[in-house]
Design an enzyme around this catalytic site. Sequence first.
Site: not given
Length: 509
Positions: A270, A416, A473
């Site tokens: 990630d 982000y 993930h």
Amino acid sequence: MDTRNPRGVTGAFADFIRENRISNRRSRVDRRENWEWATIFKMSKNLVVLSVLGGIVFLVYRYSCQNCQPRKPPTLDMNEWWGPEHLKTVRDESVKPFKVNFTPDMVKDLKERLSKARKWTPPLEGVAFEYGFNSKVLEKVLDYWRNSYKFEEREKFLNSYPHFTTSIQGLNMHFIRVKPDVTKGVEVLPLLLVHGWPGSVREFYEIIPMLTTKRPDRNFVFEVVIPSLPGYGFSEGAVRPGLGAAKISVMMKNLMQRLGHKKFYVQGGDWGSAVVASLATLYPEDILGHHTNFAVVQTSCTLMKTILGSFYPSWVVDDKLADRMYPLSKFFAYIMEEFGYMHLQATKPDTVGVALNDSPSGLAAYILEKFSTWTVSDYKHLPDGGLTKKFTLDQLIDNLMIYWSTSSITTSVRLYAEEMSAKNRALDLGSVPTPVPTWALQAKYELMYQPPGILKEKFTNLLNTTVLEEGGHFIAFEMPGVLADDIFAAVSAFRDWHRNKAKEVKTEL
């Protein structure tokens, strides 16, 4: 009587009828033939258009990408300050022990918030997790958190490894550091493990003993350093904009140097994958090997190659793995369905942060939904979201507690916005070749897949890709044994690679 003239019509009028029928039949035949030819022409035209488009993409890729000069890595400020200005005059670079602490007041407040939650909107009939986290399942999770999660025992568990903090570039950084006990002749190698969102250092608890225990077939073992990303969990967040993955990698390099490791191995998934890839790109002389379980290269050239593959998949990807990339329509539909959170966090992180930081119920639904659909995308069709197929509720709530007890959800999702900013994108590290030996683990249900031919556009010394037929993930959390095996195999290959390079240099001399 002529059967073609059943009414017995004679003379010129009969001839007219017969000719009209013949003409109609010919017209229908002509129309059918014209339709067939039109269809063939249309299909041929589409094939020509697709071929031309594919050819254009290929030519652009061939001459714009394969013939371009490689970019050089930018030089980043190793001392850029991310904390309050007044702390510059009172710098403390000591490393201090740290303990996770679930205070009685915090636990009491949490339980009160959980017990006073408003009545949930019931899910629609026949809907599991397709609309998001199912409120009936959420009620059971929150009941467990409030009444069955043993806060003191879990706090003790989280403190079962040595925790530390130290100030790096103005921010108090938290990390776990575990050194192995080894016998003579066993080499201890430094390994930096970096998590992402919505995970935490908790993802690595099960893998730590697997990496720090000597294996019969290896003459090395790892000292692991597992930091909380800035703004995540027990690490402070930046007080000013700009701290994206590349600049976080600078902080990680400074952390490892403070711990006595100039050269070290890295692993990440990630956001952790972006951080360790940045380390390998910016400091190739210091990174001995780069392992990732989220290998992604995003440049205009890899995009063109991906599009070209939609015309000729076998040119880009092995046939047996083509369904992990194509058709692109399926991938884009998945992006539209699952990546709404990314747009929100990249544009309005503080807004969503207010709601999540104030409501443990909202935080649980928002984060745990990812541990359902990002583990196996089809889990969204299961009544319980498949939430406990791979994880226990204690594991999942441990991770929630790291966010809740530190009020760090807002500072975590700001990453982000920083990473998507124009200033950060201008660094364009994806276009800078990375010579560090690289190894990728690719789980079947990872959010996206890229084949070696694309990954080598950046990672020029990609030694191997381990392609799994299972896993999602959060691979360190879900399948720690598989990840540990792969890391040992990768580091063994990295060491061989360095030995061979040294022999080549010696031969040249």
